[in-house]
Design a protein around this motif. Structure first.
Motif, PDB file in Angstrom:
ATOM      1  N   ALA A  43       5.770  55.979 -12.891  1.00 41.13           N
ATOM      2  CA  ALA A  43       5.018  57.008 -13.637  1.00 41.13           C
ATOM      3  C   ALA A  43       3.732  56.253 -14.082  1.00 41.13           C
ATOM      4  N   LEU A  44       3.996  55.175 -14.663  1.00 35.99           N
ATOM      5  CA  LEU A  44       2.716  54.425 -15.254  1.00 35.99           C
ATOM      6  C   LEU A  44       1.906  53.873 -13.911  1.00 35.99           C
ATOM      7  N   GLU A  45       2.389  53.462 -12.881  1.00 37.15           N
ATOM      8  CA  GLU A  45       1.631  53.040 -11.784  1.00 37.15           C
ATOM      9  C   GLU A  45       0.933  54.346 -11.324  1.00 37.15           C
ATOM     10  N   VAL A  46       1.279  55.586 -11.203  1.00 37.24           N
ATOM     11  CA  VAL A  46       0.727  56.700 -10.808  1.00 37.24           C
ATOM     12  C   VAL A  46      -0.484  56.870 -11.656  1.00 37.24           C
ATOM     13  N   ARG A  47      -0.289  56.964 -13.092  1.00 36.99           N
ATOM     14  CA  ARG A  47      -1.359  57.220 -13.891  1.00 36.99           C
ATOM     15  C   ARG A  47      -2.331  56.259 -13.993  1.00 36.99           C
ATOM     16  N   LEU A  48      -2.230  54.991 -13.646  1.00 39.33           N
ATOM     17  CA  LEU A  48      -3.176  53.827 -13.468  1.00 39.33           C
ATOM     18  C   LEU A  48      -3.867  53.981 -12.333  1.00 39.33           C
ATOM     19  N   GLY A  49      -3.345  54.200 -11.269  1.00 39.26           N
ATOM     20  CA  GLY A  49      -3.782  54.146  -9.835  1.00 39.26           C
ATOM     21  C   GLY A  49      -3.624  53.082  -8.937  1.00 39.26           C
ATOM     22  N   PHE A  50      -2.722  52.180  -9.456  1.00 41.29           N
ATOM     23  CA  PHE A  50      -2.444  50.778  -9.060  1.00 41.29           C
ATOM     24  C   PHE A  50      -1.008  50.305  -9.156  1.00 41.29           C
ATOM     25  N   ALA A  51      -0.703  49.515  -8.264  1.00 45.80           N
ATOM     26  CA  ALA A  51       0.996  48.987  -8.579  1.00 45.80           C
ATOM     27  C   ALA A  51       0.792  47.916  -9.651  1.00 45.80           C
TER      28      ALA A  51
END
Length: 301
Positions: A43-51
């Motif tokens: 969820a954090l990666e989706v929020r930030l836009g990167f892996a």
């Protein structure tokens, strides 16, 4: 429209996983399932836009973006954990970092510190030592105890006490010194302060002569050398009362040179914290009578 704040649970999950480089160990630490940690990080990666992580044959690794984010979260969550540890141990303490001349620490301060800690449990005193040269900003210090005249550029200086200087030497050498003029034939140990021996010569009514003995950057070490018979040191005898009382070193003459003293210093540009104020007041009270425990002169015989 303002963006929603980053989810704290997800940041915590990432911080633990980045520290352990393991979702399983992060889950154990946070008392949740591995699936919950994986979900939070996704969820954090989706929020930030990167892996933030990538898997390899050797296990879990941080991406470049993860490497950039992790140190800030390590520091932030570490500070939070440390704060709660202080609450759990009986309350938050105010950290006070002080640097002090080693001679003053060993000769006068250490024996008083237990009383300070009992009287002020809300102050976490952290003590470093110096040889009178300090960089308050570079070393992250709140204040410093130094020896001198109190005139340091950019510093506020509060007098702690004077520290009269007098010759100190081993008993065997003291037996060869019948009057102050005999010092002309003795090896004289020097500190980084070239003005000290001339000041004592004046106090003794002697003519000046060049002092060319060994040079030390610490009175503590210089007096240790004198105890070993290397020569005569000139130092604040009130800071070596235990060694004098124990017969390890002798004051051959009562003449003193009252040159400078010990000062508590802080940057003028920095506001004084409550812990700094309390420590300064405590020092003033402790040393209101000077360096306690002045010893009698041990005349050579």
């Amino acid at each position: 429209m303002a963006r929603a704040p980053l989810p704290l649970n997800a940041l915590r999950a990432f911080e633990a996983a980045a520290r352990h480089l393991s979702f399983t160990r992060a889950a154990d630490e946070l008392c949740v399932t591995q699936a919950a940690v994986s979900h939070q990080i996704k969820a954090l990666e989706v929020r930030l836009g990167f892996a933030l992580f990538r898997r390899s044959n050797r296990g879990l690794k941080l991406t470049d973006e993860g490497v950039g984010l992790a140190p800030t979260l390590f520091e932030a969550f570490g500070a939070i954990d440390h704060l709660f540890e202080r609450f759990e141990s009986g309350g938050v303490q105010e950290v006070l970092t002080v640097s002090a001349v080693g001679t003053f620490v060993v000769g006068a301060l250490l024996e008083r510190l237990p009383a300070f800690r009992r009287a002020h449990p809300g102050i976490d005193l952290r003590l470093l030592t110096n040889n009178n040269k300090v960089d308050l900003i570079g070393e992250g210090l709140d204040c410093a105890i130094r020896f001198g005249d109190g005139a340091w550029h950019g510093m506020e200086a509060e007098m702690i006490c004077t520290a009269p200087l007098t010759p100190l030497c081993a008993p065997a050498l003291a037996r060869m010194l019948r009057d102050p003029g005999d010092l002309v034939r003795a090896p004289l140990l020097r500190s980084y302060r070239p003005q000290d021996w001339p000041a004592w010569f004046r106090a003794a009514g002697l003519e000046q002569w060049a002092v060319r003995g060994p040079l030390f950057d610490s009175s503590l070490i210089m007096v240790q050398a004198a105890m070993l018979g290397e020569g005569v040191a000139l130092a604040p005898h009130g800071l070596f009362r235990r060694e004098i009382q124990g017969g390890q070193i002798v004051r051959p003459f009562s003449i003193e040179a009252d040159v400078d003293g010990y000062w508590l210093t802080r940057l003028k540009s920095r506001p004084q914290s409550s812990a700094m104020r309390v420590f300064g007041q405590w020092l003033a009270e402790e040393f209101a009578g000077g360096l306690v425990g002045q010893t009698d002169v041990a005349h050579p015989g």
